[in-house]
Scaffold this motif. Structure first.
Motif, PDB file in Angstrom:
ATOM      1  N   GLY A 146      -4.392  -1.862   0.604  1.00  0.00           N
ATOM      2  CA  GLY A 146      -4.892  -1.098   1.971  1.00  0.00           C
ATOM      3  C   GLY A 146      -5.850  -1.949   2.625  1.00  0.00           C
ATOM      4  O   GLY A 146      -5.958  -1.916   3.840  1.00  0.00           O
TER       5      GLY A 146
ATOM      6  N   TYR B 132       0.821  -1.096  -0.073  1.00  0.00           N
ATOM      7  CA  TYR B 132       0.111   0.066   0.010  1.00  0.00           C
ATOM      8  C   TYR B 132       0.960   1.294  -0.035  1.00  0.00           C
ATOM      9  O   TYR B 132       0.647   2.006  -0.953  1.00  0.00           O
ATOM     10  N   TYR B 133       1.775   1.299   0.656  1.00  0.00           N
ATOM     11  CA  TYR B 133       2.791   2.328   0.889  1.00  0.00           C
ATOM     12  C   TYR B 133       3.271   2.607  -0.534  1.00  0.00           C
ATOM     13  O   TYR B 133       3.502   3.943  -0.967  1.00  0.00           O
ATOM     14  N   GLN B 134       3.868   1.643  -1.145  1.00  0.00           N
ATOM     15  CA  GLN B 134       4.467   1.597  -2.602  1.00  0.00           C
ATOM     16  C   GLN B 134       3.388   2.129  -3.715  1.00  0.00           C
ATOM     17  O   GLN B 134       3.993   2.805  -4.533  1.00  0.00           O
ATOM     18  N   THR B 135       2.275   1.633  -3.879  1.00  0.00           N
ATOM     19  CA  THR B 135       1.235   1.847  -4.657  1.00  0.00           C
ATOM     20  C   THR B 135       0.158   2.821  -4.548  1.00  0.00           C
ATOM     21  O   THR B 135      -0.386   3.164  -5.356  1.00  0.00           O
ATOM     22  N   SER B 136      -0.096   3.159  -2.913  1.00  0.00           N
ATOM     23  CA  SER B 136      -1.164   3.905  -2.422  1.00  0.00           C
ATOM     24  C   SER B 136      -2.655   3.421  -3.039  1.00  0.00           C
ATOM     25  O   SER B 136      -3.500   4.163  -3.034  1.00  0.00           O
ATOM     26  N   LYS B 137      -2.621   2.052  -3.464  1.00  0.00           N
ATOM     27  CA  LYS B 137      -3.682   1.407  -3.794  1.00  0.00           C
ATOM     28  C   LYS B 137      -4.756   0.864  -2.765  1.00  0.00           C
ATOM     29  O   LYS B 137      -4.130   0.048  -1.853  1.00  0.00           O
ATOM     30  N   ILE B 138      -5.860   1.443  -2.258  1.00  0.00           N
ATOM     31  CA  ILE B 138      -6.690   1.178  -1.335  1.00  0.00           C
ATOM     32  C   ILE B 138      -6.883  -0.582  -1.608  1.00  0.00           C
ATOM     33  O   ILE B 138      -7.015  -1.505  -0.619  1.00  0.00           O
TER      34      ILE B 138
END
Length: 119
Positions: A90, A80-86
């Motif tokens: 996430g 999640y930290y790398q892609t910001s994809k919920i």
């Protein structure tokens, strides 16, 4: 609340998520990760349930549940930290963090409450 009441559905959700990830994106990593961790959790939940039915706690199952949920929190949190994809990173990281907290609570409080035998 007993750990197996949450663990078995949590494992089923992970299995379903892995299968959906594979079917939608062809991701073998989703299939292996979701099905693998889901089956481990379902097995741990089953062990805990069977121990509870015998009037005991399965600390092996509780440790297995805790470690699996903590690893999923870490791995999916990193993703999640790398892609910001919920979705899915996430969501899985958040659910796994909650489950890790629940399992740690169960460990600290002595596992599942075994009801006293009626006389």
């Amino acid at each position: 609340m007993h750990d197996f009441c949450f663990t078995i559905p949590y494992g089923l959700i992970l299995v379903a998520g892995g299968v959906v990830g594979y079917l939608k994106k062809g991701s073998t990593a989703s299939l292996a990760g979701g099905v693998g961790t889901g089956l481990v959790l379902i097995l741990a939940g089953y062990l805990s349930l069977k121990a509870f039915e015998k009037g005991k706690n399965s600390y092996l199952a509780l440790v297995l549940e805790t470690v699996t949920a903590a690893v999923l929190t870490w791995v999916m949190g990193q993703r999640y930290y790398q892609t910001s994809k919920i979705m899915p990173a996430g969501i899985v990281a958040g659910i796994s963090a909650l489950m890790t907290g629940f399992y740690l609570y169960k460990i600290v409080t002595g596992g599942n409450r075994i009801p006293a035998k009626a006389e």
